[in-house]
Design a protein around this motif. Structure first.
Motif, PDB file in Angstrom:
ATOM      1  N   LEU A 119       0.835  -1.196   0.000  1.00 39.34           N
ATOM      2  CA  LEU A 119       0.000   0.000   0.000  1.00 39.34           C
ATOM      3  C   LEU A 119       0.873   1.251   0.000  1.00 39.34           C
ATOM      4  O   LEU A 119       1.957   1.259   0.585  1.00 39.34           O
ATOM      5  CB  LEU A 119      -0.912   0.018   1.233  1.00 39.34           C
ATOM      6  CG  LEU A 119      -1.926  -1.113   1.344  1.00 39.34           C
ATOM      7  CD1 LEU A 119      -2.689  -1.010   2.657  1.00 39.34           C
ATOM      8  CD2 LEU A 119      -2.897  -1.090   0.169  1.00 39.34           C
ATOM      9  N   PRO A 120       0.414   2.317  -0.637  1.00 38.73           N
ATOM     10  CA  PRO A 120       1.204   3.554  -0.634  1.00 38.73           C
ATOM     11  C   PRO A 120       1.172   4.209   0.741  1.00 38.73           C
ATOM     12  O   PRO A 120       0.160   4.136   1.449  1.00 38.73           O
ATOM     13  CB  PRO A 120       0.486   4.425  -1.668  1.00 38.73           C
ATOM     14  CG  PRO A 120      -0.939   3.962  -1.613  1.00 38.73           C
ATOM     15  CD  PRO A 120      -0.864   2.477  -1.365  1.00 38.73           C
ATOM     16  N   HIS A 121       2.286   4.819   1.113  1.00 38.33           N
ATOM     17  CA  HIS A 121       2.273   5.602   2.344  1.00 38.33           C
ATOM     18  C   HIS A 121       1.705   6.975   2.022  1.00 38.33           C
ATOM     19  O   HIS A 121       2.002   7.565   0.979  1.00 38.33           O
ATOM     20  CB  HIS A 121       3.675   5.731   2.932  1.00 38.33           C
ATOM     21  CG  HIS A 121       3.674   6.280   4.318  1.00 38.33           C
ATOM     22  ND1 HIS A 121       3.844   7.622   4.587  1.00 38.33           N
ATOM     23  CD2 HIS A 121       3.480   5.678   5.520  1.00 38.33           C
ATOM     24  CE1 HIS A 121       3.779   7.823   5.895  1.00 38.33           C
ATOM     25  NE2 HIS A 121       3.558   6.654   6.486  1.00 38.33           N
ATOM     26  N   ALA A 122       0.882   7.488   2.923  1.00 31.15           N
ATOM     27  CA  ALA A 122       0.168   8.737   2.634  1.00 31.15           C
ATOM     28  C   ALA A 122       1.104   9.918   2.440  1.00 31.15           C
ATOM     29  O   ALA A 122       0.715  10.919   1.830  1.00 31.15           O
ATOM     30  CB  ALA A 122      -0.828   9.030   3.755  1.00 31.15           C
ATOM     31  N   ALA A 160      -3.302   9.008   6.045  1.00 32.46           N
ATOM     32  CA  ALA A 160      -3.520  10.397   5.632  1.00 32.46           C
ATOM     33  C   ALA A 160      -4.021  11.235   6.799  1.00 32.46           C
ATOM     34  O   ALA A 160      -3.625  12.397   6.969  1.00 32.46           O
ATOM     35  CB  ALA A 160      -4.518  10.444   4.476  1.00 32.46           C
ATOM     36  N   GLU A 161      -4.876  10.642   7.619  1.00 33.28           N
ATOM     37  CA  GLU A 161      -5.409  11.362   8.779  1.00 33.28           C
ATOM     38  C   GLU A 161      -4.298  11.701   9.766  1.00 33.28           C
ATOM     39  O   GLU A 161      -4.249  12.818  10.304  1.00 33.28           O
ATOM     40  CB  GLU A 161      -6.478  10.514   9.460  1.00 33.28           C
ATOM     41  CG  GLU A 161      -7.093  11.171  10.682  1.00 33.28           C
ATOM     42  CD  GLU A 161      -8.104  10.271  11.362  1.00 33.28           C
ATOM     43  OE1 GLU A 161      -9.213  10.750  11.658  1.00 33.28           O
ATOM     44  OE2 GLU A 161      -7.786   9.083  11.597  1.00 33.28           O
ATOM     45  N   CYS A 164      -2.294  14.477   8.489  1.00 37.34           N
ATOM     46  CA  CYS A 164      -3.095  15.694   8.654  1.00 37.34           C
ATOM     47  C   CYS A 164      -2.980  16.218  10.084  1.00 37.34           C
ATOM     48  O   CYS A 164      -2.845  17.427  10.312  1.00 37.34           O
ATOM     49  CB  CYS A 164      -4.554  15.399   8.303  1.00 37.34           C
ATOM     50  SG  CYS A 164      -5.648  16.829   8.371  1.00 37.34           S
ATOM     51  N   LEU A 165      -2.991  15.315  11.056  1.00 39.84           N
ATOM     52  CA  LEU A 165      -2.884  15.715  12.459  1.00 39.84           C
ATOM     53  C   LEU A 165      -1.514  16.331  12.756  1.00 39.84           C
ATOM     54  O   LEU A 165      -1.414  17.325  13.488  1.00 39.84           O
ATOM     55  CB  LEU A 165      -3.131  14.509  13.361  1.00 39.84           C
ATOM     56  CG  LEU A 165      -4.560  13.953  13.354  1.00 39.84           C
ATOM     57  CD1 LEU A 165      -4.614  12.605  14.056  1.00 39.84           C
ATOM     58  CD2 LEU A 165      -5.526  14.926  14.009  1.00 39.84           C
ATOM     59  N   THR A 166      -0.452  15.744  12.205  1.00 35.73           N
ATOM     60  CA  THR A 166       0.879  16.314  12.438  1.00 35.73           C
ATOM     61  C   THR A 166       1.009  17.673  11.753  1.00 35.73           C
ATOM     62  O   THR A 166       1.694  18.568  12.269  1.00 35.73           O
ATOM     63  CB  THR A 166       1.981  15.366  11.929  1.00 35.73           C
ATOM     64  OG1 THR A 166       1.773  15.084  10.538  1.00 35.73           O
ATOM     65  CG2 THR A 166       1.956  14.053  12.701  1.00 35.73           C
ATOM     66  N   VAL A 176      -2.895  20.769   5.922  1.00 29.93           N
ATOM     67  CA  VAL A 176      -4.119  20.209   6.509  1.00 29.93           C
ATOM     68  C   VAL A 176      -5.209  20.103   5.450  1.00 29.93           C
ATOM     69  O   VAL A 176      -5.891  19.075   5.330  1.00 29.93           O
ATOM     70  CB  VAL A 176      -4.591  21.079   7.694  1.00 29.93           C
ATOM     71  CG1 VAL A 176      -5.988  20.663   8.142  1.00 29.93           C
ATOM     72  CG2 VAL A 176      -3.616  20.960   8.860  1.00 29.93           C
ATOM     73  N   ALA A 177      -5.387  21.162   4.662  1.00 31.44           N
ATOM     74  CA  ALA A 177      -6.421  21.158   3.619  1.00 31.44           C
ATOM     75  C   ALA A 177      -6.148  20.069   2.579  1.00 31.44           C
ATOM     76  O   ALA A 177      -7.070  19.379   2.126  1.00 31.44           O
ATOM     77  CB  ALA A 177      -6.488  22.525   2.951  1.00 31.44           C
TER      78      ALA A 177
END
Length: 621
Positions: A119-122, A160-161, A164-166, A176-177
């Motif tokens: 799987l790809p890393h986000a 991905a989440e 986004c948090l970092t 973030v967007a």
């Protein structure tokens, strides 16, 4: 005899001389003129005084403004000079954080390379976009591979989440967007893959029923569950739909018995992206009931298979519940017979209430609603949930996301110059969190439901989000203050306070003040206690040398303030300084200041990130 004398005016006894009418009129006129002159002079004097008063007030205001402007400029110059004196420290700290994060990223990239995941890393946006495109080129024709696909998609979405948090921790609004957009695209992709397989299965369901008498299909992988009931039998006595393969049971109203419908059930371990506008949040994923139309069967004519062209070949007909009947009005809400549903809470959910609440997602209002869900029963030993509902929609076990707020108290105590322990007391629980160089982990309470990840050392927001998904929500936002007693502090001030106080973590216990909540949005209060030896730290309750810092957007100032007093009374002991390093100079041991100045930058940054993620000043005491 002499000449006759003229009669004298007035009476004979020497009284006032009587005036003629003209004389009286003249006298009155003269008197009026005299008073007019007096009034004119008085008005002139009044106007003159007003002019003089206005001029005096203007002059006083000018002098006051000049004095204030001079003081403000002097303050700005002083604070600017202080900030300039701190520039070398900030530059060193920034460079250290970049270096440490680069080392951590290199180690993480190498670990991923060794694991060689399919799987790809986000973090790899090119691979992520390729994954999104390729996954829309086909679909799964069987449920088992579909479940694997859905789990893969949501694993990538979780990555991905967390990125986004970092990015949120770093204040990177653009990042973030971008990653919120990726999360939404991944969720949409999962829905699309599920709908494509569903449409294919419904289209072939006549064949399965004709050849195998099969109208129930189930699949389960990890905590994810998916089931279909396709009503080909049309049995008027059918009521109970028991699906032990996925630990689900339904008691269907008689309207379903003869209806040309299918029911799709899915228990997905992913909470909605959209935040509810009320105070509820879902835990344990969502339990989705879809009532769907069945496409017409294929016809075989002279070895040709004829399909009626229908939208259900590539999409779904969502019928909903109650099932509409041609020629009949939609029944009133009170007349709709409920559907009985039995399902099980996932084993990773921390459930603190004796009986859970169950709600349904209102897409129009974007809130969790509880009307239409009744007779909720919960068996704690088996974690079985039984409900009656008139809503064939997205259901979830829900709880009040603000139940841990406002915090009752908190403190951060050093255990070394590169580590600390936070104690956070909420209305329900007391948490102990260890803080290290760029990571946090929960020490207590020990939740058996979270043993798979509780010991992992991860960034603060990632840790808090993982526990939030388990039912321990400690990630407040400004709109949560509408539901509790809280004063949302100015955003810039709260970020600055969290950053500045974090510098003290290597040498001081940092603690809350009970008076912070009573101050307006432009003030934050922090207490500090020197810890010369982390092995035997002094206690806040017994120490007499606890110092209080009053933060405004200008900086921090030492204040005299008693936590034991019955009312708030504060006296500033120093002027505001650009940093606590300057405010504390001369007021604490030199050894303590040296520890602060040389503290590990990634460690103090982690303290700051955790404090701001928890919103300690807006949602604390």
């Amino acid at each position: 005899m002499g000449p006759k004398k003229k009669p004298q005016k007035g009476n004979q006894q020497g009284g006032p001389v009587k005036m003629t009418r003209k004389e009286k009129a003249l006298a009155k006129k003269i008197e009026r003129e005299r008073w007019r002159e007096v009034a004119r002079r008085m008005e002139q004097e009044r106007l003159q005084k007003e002019v003089e008063a206005v001029a005096k007030a203007k002059e006083e205001a000018r002098i006051a403004k000049e004095t204030h402007d001079a003081w403000v400029k002097a303050e700005e110059d002083r604070l600017t000079a202080e900030r300039n004196s701190m520039k070398e420290f900030y530059d060193w700290r920034k460079a250290e954080i970049i270096r440490i994060e680069a080392e951590a990223k290199e180690a993480s990239d190498w670990k991923r390379y060794l694991e060689s995941s399919r799987l790809p890393h986000a973090s790899n946006e090119a691979a992520l976009n390729t994954f999104l495109d390729v996954m829309r080129e086909t679909f799964d024709q069987e449920l088992e591979p579909l479940m694997e696909t859905l789990i893969d998609i949501f694993m990538v979405a979780t990555g991905a989440e967390e990125i986004c948090l970092t990015r949120e921790q770093k204040g990177d609004a653009e990042g973030v967007a971008i990653y919120r957009s990726y999360m939404q695209r991944l969720y949409d992709l999962a829905d699309w893959r599920l709908d494509q397989t569903t449409a294919y299965l419904l289209h072939r369901s006549h064949e399965y029923w004709r050849d195998k008498q099969q109208n129930i299909f189930c699949a389960k992988a990890q905590n994810w569950k998916l089931a279909f009931w396709i009503n080909h039998p049309k049995n008027p006595r059918f009521r109970m739909l028991d699906l032990p393969e996925v630990d689900v049971a339904m008691n269907l109203p008689k309207q379903f018995a003869l209806a040309n419908v299918a029911i799709r059930l899915q228990h997905r371990m992913a909470d909605p992206i959209t935040k509810s506008k009320n105070s509820y949040m879902a835990i344990g994923g969502t339990f989705v009931i879809d009532v769907l139309g069945i496409p017409p069967p294929s016809k075989i004519v002279k070895n040709w298979t004829l399909d009626q062209v229908s939208s259900t070949l590539s999409s779904l007909i969502r019928i909903g519940y109650p099932i509409p009947v041609i020629g009949q009005a939609t029944p009133a809400p009170g007349a709709v017979l409920p559907i009985g549903v039995v399902f099980f809470l996932p084993d990773y959910i921390i459930h603190l209430n004796a009986n859970p609440e169950v709600g349904w997602w209102d897409e129009e209002e974007e809130i969790w609603q509880t009307d239409g869900v009744t007779d909720i029963l919960y068996e704690a030993d088996s974690r079985k949930v039984s409900i009656q509902t008139t809503k064939a929609k997205t259901l979830a076990v829900i709880h009040n996301r603000v139940r841990q707020f406002p915090y009752l108290s908190w403190n951060i105590r050093p255990i070394s110059e590169q580590g600390a322990v936070m104690t956070l007391v909420t209305p329900l629980l007391t948490f102990t969190i260890e803080i290290g160089i760029g990571w946090c982990k929960l020490l207590a309470p020990v939740f058996s439901e979270c043993t798979s990840f509780a010991a992992e050392e991860v960034p603060p927001k990632v840790m808090l989000k993982r526990f939030s998904k388990c039912g321990i929500h400690l990630l407040p936002s400004d709109d949560d203050a509408e539901h509790i007693k809280a004063t949302v502090k100015d955003g810039e001030l709260e970020r600055f306070t969290c950053l500045d106080m974090a510098f003290a973590a290597p040498a001081f216990t940092i603690a809350s003040s009970k008076w912070n909540i009573s101050l307006d949005k432009d003030h934050c209060l922090v207490r500090l206690l020197e810890v010369p030896d982390p092995v035997a730290p002094p206690t806040l309750e017994k120490s007499k040398v606890v110092k209080t810092l009053n933060y405004t957007i200008k900086g921090s100032a030492l204040a005299e303030l008693s936590e034991k007093a019955d009312s708030y009374s504060e006296v500033l002991l120093t002027e505001h300084h650009a940093s606590l390093l300057l405010a504390l100079k001369g007021n604490v041991l030199d050894e303590s200041l040296q520890k602060v100045e040389k503290g590990n930058a990634a460690f103090t940054e982690c303290v700051k990130d955790l404090a701001y993620a928890l919103r300690l000043f807006s949602f604390g005491p």
